[in-house]
Design an enzyme around this catalytic site. Structure first.
Site, PDB file in Angstrom:
ATOM      1  N   PHE A 127       0.793  -1.230   0.000  1.00  0.00           N
ATOM      2  CA  PHE A 127       0.000   0.000   0.000  1.00  0.00           C
ATOM      3  C   PHE A 127       0.826   1.281   0.000  1.00  0.00           C
ATOM      4  O   PHE A 127       0.270   2.361  -0.164  1.00  0.00           O
ATOM      5  CB  PHE A 127      -0.919   0.007   1.229  1.00  0.00           C
ATOM      6  CG  PHE A 127      -1.707  -1.263   1.393  1.00  0.00           C
ATOM      7  CD1 PHE A 127      -2.790  -1.538   0.570  1.00  0.00           C
ATOM      8  CD2 PHE A 127      -1.343  -2.203   2.345  1.00  0.00           C
ATOM      9  CE1 PHE A 127      -3.510  -2.717   0.709  1.00  0.00           C
ATOM     10  CE2 PHE A 127      -2.059  -3.383   2.502  1.00  0.00           C
ATOM     11  CZ  PHE A 127      -3.145  -3.649   1.673  1.00  0.00           C
ATOM     12  N   GLY A 139       5.802  -4.548  10.903  1.00  0.00           N
ATOM     13  CA  GLY A 139       4.679  -4.580   9.974  1.00  0.00           C
ATOM     14  C   GLY A 139       5.194  -4.746   8.563  1.00  0.00           C
ATOM     15  O   GLY A 139       5.628  -3.784   7.926  1.00  0.00           O
ATOM     16  N   SER A 149       7.711  -2.437   1.309  1.00  0.00           N
ATOM     17  CA  SER A 149       8.683  -1.508   1.889  1.00  0.00           C
ATOM     18  C   SER A 149       9.959  -2.216   2.315  1.00  0.00           C
ATOM     19  O   SER A 149      11.036  -1.602   2.363  1.00  0.00           O
ATOM     20  CB  SER A 149       8.069  -0.754   3.070  1.00  0.00           C
ATOM     21  OG  SER A 149       7.540  -1.657   4.027  1.00  0.00           O
ATOM     22  N   ASP A 192       6.735  -9.391  11.684  1.00  0.00           N
ATOM     23  CA  ASP A 192       5.311  -9.505  11.376  1.00  0.00           C
ATOM     24  C   ASP A 192       4.842 -10.914  11.747  1.00  0.00           C
ATOM     25  O   ASP A 192       5.595 -11.872  11.591  1.00  0.00           O
ATOM     26  CB  ASP A 192       5.058  -9.262   9.882  1.00  0.00           C
ATOM     27  CG  ASP A 192       3.635  -8.854   9.568  1.00  0.00           C
ATOM     28  OD1 ASP A 192       2.701  -9.558  10.006  1.00  0.00           O
ATOM     29  OD2 ASP A 192       3.446  -7.846   8.875  1.00  0.00           O
ATOM     30  N   GLY A 195      -1.980 -10.749   9.003  1.00  0.00           N
ATOM     31  CA  GLY A 195      -2.728  -9.575   8.580  1.00  0.00           C
ATOM     32  C   GLY A 195      -3.191  -8.726   9.738  1.00  0.00           C
ATOM     33  O   GLY A 195      -3.531  -9.254  10.800  1.00  0.00           O
ATOM     34  N   HIS A 233      -3.109  -0.681  13.347  1.00  0.00           N
ATOM     35  CA  HIS A 233      -3.520   0.717  13.426  1.00  0.00           C
ATOM     36  C   HIS A 233      -4.514   1.002  14.550  1.00  0.00           C
ATOM     37  O   HIS A 233      -5.196   2.035  14.535  1.00  0.00           O
ATOM     38  CB  HIS A 233      -4.105   1.167  12.085  1.00  0.00           C
ATOM     39  CG  HIS A 233      -3.057   1.384  11.028  1.00  0.00           C
ATOM     40  ND1 HIS A 233      -1.892   0.664  10.986  1.00  0.00           N
ATOM     41  CD2 HIS A 233      -3.000   2.245   9.983  1.00  0.00           C
ATOM     42  CE1 HIS A 233      -1.164   1.071   9.953  1.00  0.00           C
ATOM     43  NE2 HIS A 233      -1.818   2.032   9.332  1.00  0.00           N
ATOM     44  N   HIS A 241       4.559   5.368   9.861  1.00  0.00           N
ATOM     45  CA  HIS A 241       3.741   5.431   8.644  1.00  0.00           C
ATOM     46  C   HIS A 241       2.267   5.594   8.991  1.00  0.00           C
ATOM     47  O   HIS A 241       1.831   5.248  10.078  1.00  0.00           O
ATOM     48  CB  HIS A 241       3.935   4.156   7.821  1.00  0.00           C
ATOM     49  CG  HIS A 241       3.407   4.253   6.438  1.00  0.00           C
ATOM     50  ND1 HIS A 241       2.806   3.213   5.782  1.00  0.00           N
ATOM     51  CD2 HIS A 241       3.374   5.306   5.563  1.00  0.00           C
ATOM     52  CE1 HIS A 241       2.454   3.591   4.572  1.00  0.00           C
ATOM     53  NE2 HIS A 241       2.769   4.858   4.418  1.00  0.00           N
ATOM     54  N   ASP A 242       1.514   6.128   8.038  1.00  0.00           N
ATOM     55  CA  ASP A 242       0.067   6.326   8.148  1.00  0.00           C
ATOM     56  C   ASP A 242      -0.288   7.285   9.286  1.00  0.00           C
ATOM     57  O   ASP A 242      -1.182   7.010  10.094  1.00  0.00           O
ATOM     58  CB  ASP A 242      -0.654   4.985   8.325  1.00  0.00           C
ATOM     59  CG  ASP A 242      -0.572   4.123   7.078  1.00  0.00           C
ATOM     60  OD1 ASP A 242      -0.526   4.698   5.970  1.00  0.00           O
ATOM     61  OD2 ASP A 242      -0.540   2.896   7.200  1.00  0.00           O
TER      62      ASP A 242
END
Length: 216
Positions: A19, A46, A52, A71, A75, A144, A169-170
């Site tokens: 993403f 992650g 990335s 990770d 998911g 998140h 990130h995000d």
């Protein structure tokens, strides 16, 4: 001028499942190259399918250090069935659960970067609980929710070496982005308020902070 990946690495990044937009990827790569000069490992929290990780691994290869990717590969919340970011191709048909590890390994293989990555497969707090090695860069891009984002920060930010980088990130300040980016935003604010980190750059939702003080 910030460091940039070679065309074949950028092409592998763009072809990989994931993403992260290109402009944020370039900012991450530049941060990884800079951090790599400390001679310490680069850690990503992650991984998903390795988009990335390609950039971190290439920067680590150039610096002669290792890229670590962490990770559980089942998911995060927004990637589960029924949610916007779910990809049915990541589901293991035998057990009916997501398993992004095989795709991640294929991603690294195609990019020629397998030998420059150490994959840590497990839950972030569990692995952070016994971690003792200082890190040149910690890239937080995991779950998140506040629970997961804070656990990633609390578990890994203390291991960023003096002068090293914390990348988040995000980061979305708008309250309308509560599900996708408010928890990382609150972690970003927490890092700044700690006095341990100073902001270096902001590229869309990617924030780069430098370790400049004690405490977290």
């Amino acid at each position: 001028m910030p460091a940039a990946p070679e065309p074949e690495i950028l092409a592998a990044f763009e072809a990989a499942k994931g993403f992260m937009p290109v402009d944020e990827g370039l900012a991450l790569y530049a941060a990884a190259v800079e951090a790599g000069r400390l001679g310490l490992p680069l850690l990503e929290v992650g991984t998903y399918c390795g988009r990335s990780a390609i950039l971190l691994a290439d920067a680590a290869r150039a610096a002669g250090v290792s890229a670590l990717t962490l990770d559980h590969h089942r998911g995060s919340e927004e990637q589960q069935p029924g949610w916007e970011y779910h990809d049915p191709e990541t589901v293991d048909p035998e057990i009916g659960l997501m398993d992004t590890l095989p795709t991640f390994r294929r991603t690294l293989r195609k990019a020629g970067l397998e030998d420059h990555v150490v994959a840590l497969v497990g839950r972030s707090p569990q692995i952070a609980g016994f971690w003792r090695t200082p890190l040149a860069l910690v890239f937080i891009d995991g779950g998140h929710t506040d629970e997961h984002a804070n656990a990633d920060y609390e578990g890994w930010a203390p291991h960023v070496a003096d002068g090293g980088l914390l990348v988040i990130h995000d980061v979305f300040p708008d309250p309308q982005d509560e599900f996708t980016g408010q928890a990382p935003y609150r972690v970003y604010l927490r890092a700044l308020a700690s006095g341990a980190f100073t902001e270096v750059s902001a590229t869309d939702s990617l924030r780069v902070l430098r370790r400049t003080g004690p405490g977290v």
